[in-house]
Design a protein around this motif. Structure first.
Motif, PDB file in Angstrom:
ATOM      1  N   SER A 163      12.347 -28.708 -77.085  1.00  0.00           N
ATOM      2  CA  SER A 163      12.781 -28.693 -78.484  1.00  0.00           C
ATOM      3  C   SER A 163      11.739 -29.299 -79.424  1.00  0.00           C
ATOM      4  O   SER A 163      11.911 -29.251 -80.643  1.00  0.00           O
ATOM      5  CB  SER A 163      14.099 -29.456 -78.628  1.00  0.00           C
ATOM      6  OG  SER A 163      13.935 -30.817 -78.236  1.00  0.00           O
ATOM      7  N   LYS A 164      10.663 -29.869 -78.881  1.00  0.00           N
ATOM      8  CA  LYS A 164       9.627 -30.495 -79.701  1.00  0.00           C
ATOM      9  C   LYS A 164       8.466 -29.547 -80.009  1.00  0.00           C
ATOM     10  O   LYS A 164       7.487 -29.960 -80.649  1.00  0.00           O
ATOM     11  CB  LYS A 164       9.065 -31.733 -78.984  1.00  0.00           C
ATOM     12  CG  LYS A 164      10.108 -32.795 -78.634  1.00  0.00           C
ATOM     13  CD  LYS A 164      10.619 -33.508 -79.856  1.00  0.00           C
ATOM     14  CE  LYS A 164      11.584 -34.622 -79.472  1.00  0.00           C
ATOM     15  NZ  LYS A 164      12.110 -35.318 -80.662  1.00  0.00           N
ATOM     16  N   LEU A 165       8.541 -28.300 -79.561  1.00  0.00           N
ATOM     17  CA  LEU A 165       7.431 -27.366 -79.760  1.00  0.00           C
ATOM     18  C   LEU A 165       7.277 -27.011 -81.237  1.00  0.00           C
ATOM     19  O   LEU A 165       8.273 -26.905 -81.969  1.00  0.00           O
ATOM     20  CB  LEU A 165       7.674 -26.093 -78.945  1.00  0.00           C
ATOM     21  CG  LEU A 165       7.737 -26.273 -77.428  1.00  0.00           C
ATOM     22  CD1 LEU A 165       8.112 -24.961 -76.765  1.00  0.00           C
ATOM     23  CD2 LEU A 165       6.414 -26.787 -76.895  1.00  0.00           C
ATOM     24  N   PRO A 166       6.048 -26.809 -81.711  1.00  0.00           N
ATOM     25  CA  PRO A 166       5.829 -26.476 -83.130  1.00  0.00           C
ATOM     26  C   PRO A 166       6.456 -25.131 -83.495  1.00  0.00           C
ATOM     27  O   PRO A 166       6.459 -24.193 -82.698  1.00  0.00           O
ATOM     28  CB  PRO A 166       4.291 -26.408 -83.236  1.00  0.00           C
ATOM     29  CG  PRO A 166       3.777 -27.153 -82.055  1.00  0.00           C
ATOM     30  CD  PRO A 166       4.788 -26.976 -80.972  1.00  0.00           C
ATOM     31  N   LYS A 167       6.964 -25.055 -84.700  1.00  0.00           N
ATOM     32  CA  LYS A 167       7.600 -23.822 -85.174  1.00  0.00           C
ATOM     33  C   LYS A 167       6.571 -22.818 -85.691  1.00  0.00           C
ATOM     34  O   LYS A 167       6.770 -21.613 -85.593  1.00  0.00           O
ATOM     35  CB  LYS A 167       8.612 -24.133 -86.277  1.00  0.00           C
ATOM     36  CG  LYS A 167       9.685 -25.144 -85.880  1.00  0.00           C
ATOM     37  CD  LYS A 167      10.522 -24.667 -84.723  1.00  0.00           C
ATOM     38  CE  LYS A 167      11.598 -25.691 -84.364  1.00  0.00           C
ATOM     39  NZ  LYS A 167      12.355 -25.286 -83.154  1.00  0.00           N
ATOM     40  N   ASN A 168       5.473 -23.325 -86.237  1.00  0.00           N
ATOM     41  CA  ASN A 168       4.433 -22.457 -86.815  1.00  0.00           C
ATOM     42  C   ASN A 168       3.157 -22.600 -85.989  1.00  0.00           C
ATOM     43  O   ASN A 168       2.489 -23.634 -86.018  1.00  0.00           O
ATOM     44  CB  ASN A 168       4.176 -22.837 -88.274  1.00  0.00           C
ATOM     45  CG  ASN A 168       3.238 -21.859 -88.957  1.00  0.00           C
ATOM     46  OD1 ASN A 168       2.860 -20.841 -88.386  1.00  0.00           O
ATOM     47  ND2 ASN A 168       2.869 -22.167 -90.198  1.00  0.00           N
ATOM     48  N   VAL A 169       2.817 -21.555 -85.267  1.00  0.00           N
ATOM     49  CA  VAL A 169       1.643 -21.586 -84.399  1.00  0.00           C
ATOM     50  C   VAL A 169       0.348 -21.539 -85.202  1.00  0.00           C
ATOM     51  O   VAL A 169      -0.670 -22.099 -84.799  1.00  0.00           O
ATOM     52  CB  VAL A 169       1.713 -20.413 -83.391  1.00  0.00           C
ATOM     53  CG1 VAL A 169       0.453 -20.336 -82.535  1.00  0.00           C
ATOM     54  CG2 VAL A 169       2.931 -20.558 -82.503  1.00  0.00           C
ATOM     55  N   GLU A 170       0.375 -20.878 -86.337  1.00  0.00           N
ATOM     56  CA  GLU A 170      -0.849 -20.647 -87.105  1.00  0.00           C
ATOM     57  C   GLU A 170      -1.474 -21.938 -87.621  1.00  0.00           C
ATOM     58  O   GLU A 170      -2.680 -21.978 -87.885  1.00  0.00           O
ATOM     59  CB  GLU A 170      -0.558 -19.715 -88.291  1.00  0.00           C
ATOM     60  CG  GLU A 170      -0.065 -18.332 -87.889  1.00  0.00           C
ATOM     61  CD  GLU A 170      -1.074 -17.565 -87.052  1.00  0.00           C
ATOM     62  OE1 GLU A 170      -2.284 -17.816 -87.187  1.00  0.00           O
ATOM     63  OE2 GLU A 170      -0.647 -16.726 -86.243  1.00  0.00           O
ATOM     64  N   VAL A 171      -0.703 -22.998 -87.772  1.00  0.00           N
ATOM     65  CA  VAL A 171      -1.265 -24.258 -88.283  1.00  0.00           C
ATOM     66  C   VAL A 171      -1.954 -25.063 -87.186  1.00  0.00           C
ATOM     67  O   VAL A 171      -2.622 -26.059 -87.469  1.00  0.00           O
ATOM     68  CB  VAL A 171      -0.161 -25.117 -88.943  1.00  0.00           C
ATOM     69  CG1 VAL A 171       0.477 -24.376 -90.099  1.00  0.00           C
ATOM     70  CG2 VAL A 171       0.906 -25.523 -87.923  1.00  0.00           C
TER      71      VAL A 171
END
Length: 437
Positions: A163-171
């Protein structure tokens, strides 16, 4: 009102003090047990006891007595590092995570000890930090702590790492993407140990990473390996399909550097009902799979592609019709002549299905059978298409003959070169000998 605030603040201070006391008691007991076990080992060793008996009157050099043991220094470093990680500032926690990565890389027992000291839960909470340096330091430390122990991986999963994975990969920069991809690959191996992994939470990150144009090939390859691990568990098929894994894998299988891993995952998905249906609804199937059959430099990809086509064509007239319109029969004929042994067997099986289906369409009907033969009723082939088929078969046979002749010629050239080298060495050795007269 003020009295309630005073009571809440005093209770929070009391809880913090209790946590510190509990932590130091725990680490002290662990270190004591480690030291006592080491002492028992030294006392039980006969070589040490005899050496002590022989050297009773020998005085050791002062520098050796005053020098602390190396493992004692490691224990002190570990104690300070864990203390900083639990109770230090943000900067101290980041430095502690970097130090934990180094310590965990060296020793498996250290990884288990850190898990007992509650390090994993703190690092998992740091993964969700907005500070880039703190985040990547925690991820790298968790990667090292996950190596060689399913217990630590399970503790990370229970602590909520998915649940701690980033939501926006592009950043994310490439190094951070690599770190998260490696960590998820390590956690996905829990599926082999029959331990649950929250695939629905990690799949969005994997799909976004693989679909991103800014992600490099190495990172995509790691993500594909993670998908392959998840495909081994039947309960993960529905989340994979609903998150668009089939479409992503089909787009990546056309990239030759990633095709083998993508096709391996599709081969596991196509044997399930949901996976097969998702592939049948894809517009580029079966045309893209037929194209992969022509990759002579990728025999493994040809084998996977033929297997997927076999599953799709099995008991499916509509899929066979699509394959026939896409020109699969000439490609299969070519593969049966030039492909590997396994892909040849699969191609022959597919050709047999198409032949049987054609015979069914041209089968017996009411009325005299001689009229069908004389008039050619029921035959879908015209004389022109028959001539084209004969020419195509002649060309395929020629290609097969040319390829076999090239292989024979190469072998002959190698043998001639070896023979020439042998004769040359023989001439040199005989000419170098002195004559008897």
């Amino acid at each position: 009102m003020s009295s309630s605030r005073t009571q809440s603040s005093s209770s929070s201070v009391w809880q913090l003090q209790y946590m510190k006391l509990h932590f130091f008691t725990r680490i002290r007991s662990l270190l004591k047990s480690k030291t006592s076990s080491r002492k028992r080992h030294h006392q039980s060793s006969p070589e040490i006891s005899s050496a002590q008996h022989d050297s009773e009157n020998v005085v050791a050099p002062p520098e050796i007595i005053s020098k602390p043991p190396e493992d004692q220094n490691e224990e002190v470093v570990l104690q300070k590092t864990v203390k900083k990680l639990h109770f230090g500032s943000l900067e101290e926690k980041e430095k502690a995570a970097i130090e934990i990565e180094k310590l965990a890389r060296e020793d498996k027992n250290t990884r288990k000890l850190m898990a007992e000291l509650g390090v994993l839960q703190v690092l998992v909470s740091m993964v969700g930090s907005d500070i880039a340096g703190q985040q990547i330091a925690a991820v790298r430390a968790l990667i090292q702590l996950s190596h060689g122990t399913n217990t630590n991986k399970a503790l990370m999963a229970n602590a909520g790492i998915c649940s701690k994975l980033p939501k926006n990969v592009e950043v994310l920069v490439q190094s951070t993407r690599h770190g998260f991809a490696e960590l998820l690959l390590s956690l996905s191996s829990l599926t082999n140990a029959q331990l649950p992994v929250a695939s629905s939470l990690i799949l969005p990150f994997l799909m976004d990473t693989m679909n991103s144009d800014s992600t490099d090939m190495k990172c995509k390859e790691i993500c594909l390996a993670t998908i392959n691990n998840l495909c081994m568990v039947l309960e993960n098929i529905a989340p994979l399909v609903t998150n668009g894994a089939v479409q992503t894998l089909i787009s990546l299988m056309l990239v030759k550097d990633l095709a083998e891993k993508a096709l391996a995952s599709l081969g596991q998905l196509v044997v399930t009902q949901m996976g097969k249906k998702a592939m049948e609804e894809c517009l580029t199937v079966p045309k893209s799979l037929i194209e992969i059959l022509t990759w002579e430099d990728k025999p493994k990809c040809q084998e996977y592609s033929a297997y997927i086509l076999m599953v799709l064509a099995h008991q499916s007239w509509s899929q066979r019709e699509k394959m026939a319109k896409a020109g699969i029969v000439p490609v299969l004929l070519e593969v049966t002549l030039l492909g590997s042994t396994l892909v040849q067997k699969r191609a022959v099986k597919l050709l047999q299905w198409f032949k049987d289906e054609r015979n069914v369409r041209m089968g017996p009907h009411s009325g005299p059978q001689t009229s069908r033969v004389s008039s050619g009723m029921g035959s879908p082939m015209s004389p022109r298409s028959g001539e084209e088929g004969k020419k195509m078969m002649k060309n395929l046979v020629k290609q097969s003959l040319y390829k076999n002749m090239e292989m024979i010629t190469k072998r002959g050239n190698v043998n001639m070169e070896n023979e020439a080298c042998r004769l040359k060495s023989l001439i040199i050795s005989t000419s170098s000998k002195s004559l008897t007269y």
